[in-house]
Design a protein around this motif. Structure first.
Motif, mmCIF file in Angstrom:
data_model
loop_
_atom_site.group_PDB
_atom_site.id
_atom_site.type_symbol
_atom_site.label_atom_id
_atom_site.label_comp_id
_atom_site.label_asym_id
_atom_site.label_seq_id
_atom_site.Cartn_x
_atom_site.Cartn_y
_atom_site.Cartn_z
ATOM 1 N N GLU A 177 0.828 -1.198 0.000
ATOM 2 C CA GLU A 177 0.000 0.000 0.000
ATOM 3 C C GLU A 177 0.869 1.258 0.000
ATOM 4 O OE1 GLU A 177 -2.597 -0.196 3.328
ATOM 5 O OE2 GLU A 177 -3.766 -1.878 2.534
ATOM 6 N N VAL A 178 0.287 2.349 -0.442
ATOM 7 C CA VAL A 178 0.985 3.633 -0.455
ATOM 8 C C VAL A 178 1.110 4.150 0.977
ATOM 9 C CG1 VAL A 178 0.906 6.039 -1.207
ATOM 10 C CG2 VAL A 178 0.235 4.208 -2.784
ATOM 11 N N ARG A 179 2.329 4.538 1.359
ATOM 12 C CA ARG A 179 2.564 5.148 2.663
ATOM 13 C C ARG A 179 2.699 6.647 2.474
ATOM 14 N NH1 ARG A 179 6.798 1.165 5.755
ATOM 15 N NH2 ARG A 179 6.319 -0.755 4.638
ATOM 16 N N GLU A 180 2.021 7.404 3.305
ATOM 17 C CA GLU A 180 2.127 8.861 3.266
ATOM 18 C C GLU A 180 2.891 9.323 4.501
ATOM 19 O OE1 GLU A 180 -1.632 10.716 2.676
ATOM 20 O OE2 GLU A 180 -1.994 9.720 0.746
ATOM 21 N N VAL A 181 4.029 10.003 4.270
ATOM 22 C CA VAL A 181 4.886 10.421 5.381
ATOM 23 C C VAL A 181 5.403 11.834 5.130
ATOM 24 C CG1 VAL A 181 5.634 8.069 5.934
ATOM 25 C CG2 VAL A 181 6.960 9.419 4.310
ATOM 26 N N GLU A 182 5.607 12.553 6.218
ATOM 27 C CA GLU A 182 6.344 13.810 6.148
ATOM 28 C C GLU A 182 7.818 13.460 6.283
ATOM 29 O OE1 GLU A 182 5.491 17.219 6.094
ATOM 30 O OE2 GLU A 182 3.449 16.669 5.512
ATOM 31 N N ALA A 183 8.610 13.811 5.301
ATOM 32 C CA ALA A 183 10.005 13.388 5.322
ATOM 33 C C ALA A 183 10.935 14.505 4.877
ATOM 34 C CB ALA A 183 10.206 12.166 4.439
ATOM 35 N N THR A 184 12.130 14.483 5.442
ATOM 36 C CA THR A 184 13.193 15.391 5.035
ATOM 37 C C THR A 184 13.879 14.875 3.784
ATOM 38 O OG1 THR A 184 13.535 16.037 7.338
ATOM 39 C CG2 THR A 184 15.348 16.472 5.800
ATOM 40 N N LEU A 185 14.030 13.555 3.708
ATOM 41 C CA LEU A 185 14.611 12.938 2.516
ATOM 42 C C LEU A 185 14.229 11.476 2.460
ATOM 43 C CD1 LEU A 185 17.326 10.947 3.141
ATOM 44 C CD2 LEU A 185 18.266 13.151 3.815
ATOM 45 N N VAL A 186 14.260 10.944 1.236
ATOM 46 C CA VAL A 186 14.111 9.511 1.001
ATOM 47 C C VAL A 186 15.250 9.107 0.072
ATOM 48 C CG1 VAL A 186 12.681 7.663 0.064
ATOM 49 C CG2 VAL A 186 11.607 9.584 1.271
ATOM 50 N N ALA A 187 16.111 8.188 0.522
ATOM 51 C CA ALA A 187 17.247 7.722 -0.259
ATOM 52 C C ALA A 187 17.082 6.242 -0.558
ATOM 53 C CB ALA A 187 18.554 7.960 0.499
ATOM 54 N N VAL A 188 17.194 5.890 -1.830
ATOM 55 C CA VAL A 188 17.033 4.507 -2.277
ATOM 56 C C VAL A 188 18.418 3.971 -2.607
ATOM 57 C CG1 VAL A 188 15.945 2.973 -3.959
ATOM 58 C CG2 VAL A 188 14.757 5.057 -3.202
ATOM 59 N N GLY A 189 18.927 3.055 -1.792
ATOM 60 C CA GLY A 189 20.303 2.618 -1.898
ATOM 61 C C GLY A 189 20.477 1.247 -2.509
ATOM 62 N N ASN A 190 21.122 1.204 -3.664
ATOM 63 C CA ASN A 190 21.671 -0.051 -4.178
ATOM 64 C C ASN A 190 23.027 -0.269 -3.523
ATOM 65 O OD1 ASN A 190 21.748 -2.340 -6.049
ATOM 66 N ND2 ASN A 190 23.378 -1.215 -7.103
ATOM 67 N N GLY A 191 23.850 0.793 -3.513
ATOM 68 C CA GLY A 191 25.066 0.836 -2.730
ATOM 69 C C GLY A 191 24.830 1.612 -1.449
ATOM 70 N N SER A 192 25.870 1.736 -0.643
ATOM 71 C CA SER A 192 25.675 2.296 0.695
ATOM 72 C C SER A 192 25.894 3.798 0.798
ATOM 73 C CB SER A 192 26.621 1.605 1.696
ATOM 74 O OG SER A 192 27.977 1.829 1.338
ATOM 75 N N SER A 193 26.680 4.401 -0.122
ATOM 76 C CA SER A 193 27.082 5.791 0.112
ATOM 77 C C SER A 193 26.890 6.673 -1.101
ATOM 78 C CB SER A 193 28.558 5.848 0.560
ATOM 79 O OG SER A 193 29.429 5.570 -0.515
ATOM 80 N N TYR A 194 26.882 7.969 -0.831
ATOM 81 C CA TYR A 194 26.893 8.999 -1.870
ATOM 82 C C TYR A 194 27.647 10.202 -1.335
ATOM 83 C CZ TYR A 194 22.627 10.897 0.516
ATOM 84 O OH TYR A 194 21.714 11.389 1.413
ATOM 85 N N GLY A 195 27.849 11.210 -2.200
ATOM 86 C CA GLY A 195 28.452 12.455 -1.756
ATOM 87 C C GLY A 195 29.861 12.326 -1.223
ATOM 88 N N GLY A 196 30.623 11.341 -1.690
ATOM 89 C CA GLY A 196 32.002 11.209 -1.245
ATOM 90 C C GLY A 196 32.160 10.512 0.089
#
Length: 296
Positions: free
Chosen positions: A188-207
């Protein structure tokens, strides 16, 4: 495997490090007995056409020289084929190379490691994220982190991790949590107030920001990190903890797992491997064994 391999070079990566890195990487590969040809393009679209032609022509491997953006472009040439991908990481973030255990900003060492791996057959299948016809190896960012990425990409100084730290501070001034709609697999669709949502195939971003610290490149699933409705003060305390991956223990942070994710929010742009994908909504799927990679 043919001994002819292709260097796929971004001469502007890391403020010119791409052009300087190609030579020591090529020298290391040639010293190991490989025949090396170099692919450059007039722009990204032309470079991609040339890289795809090399793959279709039967090159033994495509070796991307640059940063995560170049790796992302290379994925569009090799994903779904049997041509292995290697990385000589000399960009700003280099998160995909870190995930694969490859040297960062050491082109000769990367060339030697890739040559040895090709000779010894150290080639493995890993998962990829897919959005439409675009592929990514690390993380799809949306929300506060994508705004930080956008600002960081516009900054000429400083370089590396400090750039994203300063961009984060600058974005804090005007950012507010936004309503998201998230659907995992067939749920089902979840409705949330969020600052960010990150979908990770790998673990890191941004260096080296370990936003999805438990992500596994071979399990066929994404780790989805949802940072809830944080105040600026809370976000300022929590966000720097991504470098250690300890932010996931905060009560405002939730980690989900799924093979398919649909995310929607107003006025939010999605970034993957540091490159803009476009505005939400986006539908993302994890493709198990989507690419062959060369590594330790």
């Amino acid at each position: 495997m043919t001994s002819e391999i292709t260097l796929f070079v971004n001469p502007t990566a890391g403020r010119g490090r791409g052009a300087h890195a190609a030579q020591p990487a090529a020298s290391a590969l040639r010293a190991a007995g490989f025949s090396v040809r170099t692919v450059l393009g007039e722009d990204a679209a032309d470079a991609l056409v040339r890289a795809r032609a090399a793959v279709e022509g039967g090159t033994g491997a495509l070796i991307a020289v640059g940063g995560d953006g170049m790796a992302s472009l290379a994925l569009r040439a090799v994903a779904g084929t049997r041509t292995p991908l290697g990385l000589v990481a000399v960009g700003t973030g280099n998160d995909f190379a870190r995930a694969l255990g490859l040297p960062v900003r050491e082109p000769a060492a990367a060339g030697r490691m890739i040559a040895d791996a090709l000779k010894c057959g150290r080639i493995r299948d890993i998962d990829l994220g897919q959005v439409g016809d675009r592929w990514f190896g690390t993380v799809l960012a949306s929300g506060f982190d994508s705004r930080v990425n956008d600002r960081g990409n516009r900054m000429r100084w400083p370089t590396g991790r400090l750039k994203y730290d300063l961009a984060m501070i600058a974005e804090l001034a005007g950012f507010r949590p936004v309503p998201y709609r998230i659907r995992l697999d067939d749920g089902e669709v979840r409705e949330v107030e969020a600052t960010l949502v990150a979908v990770g195939n790998g673990s890191s971003y941004g260096g080296g920001m370990r936003i999805c610290p438990g992500a596994d490149l071979t399990d066929g699933l994404f780790d989805i990190t949802v940072v809830g409705d944080c105040s600026r003060a809370t976000l300022l305390r929590v966000f720097p903890r991504v470098y250690r991956g300890t932010h996931v223990g905060h009560p405002k942070v939730t980690v989900l797992r799924a093979a398919r994710v649909e995310i929607a929010a107003e006025d939010v742009t999605g970034y993957a491997d540091g490159e803009p994908l476009g505005p939400l909504p986006l539908s993302v799927r994890c493709v198990r064994g989507g690419v062959r990679v060369v590594g330790p």
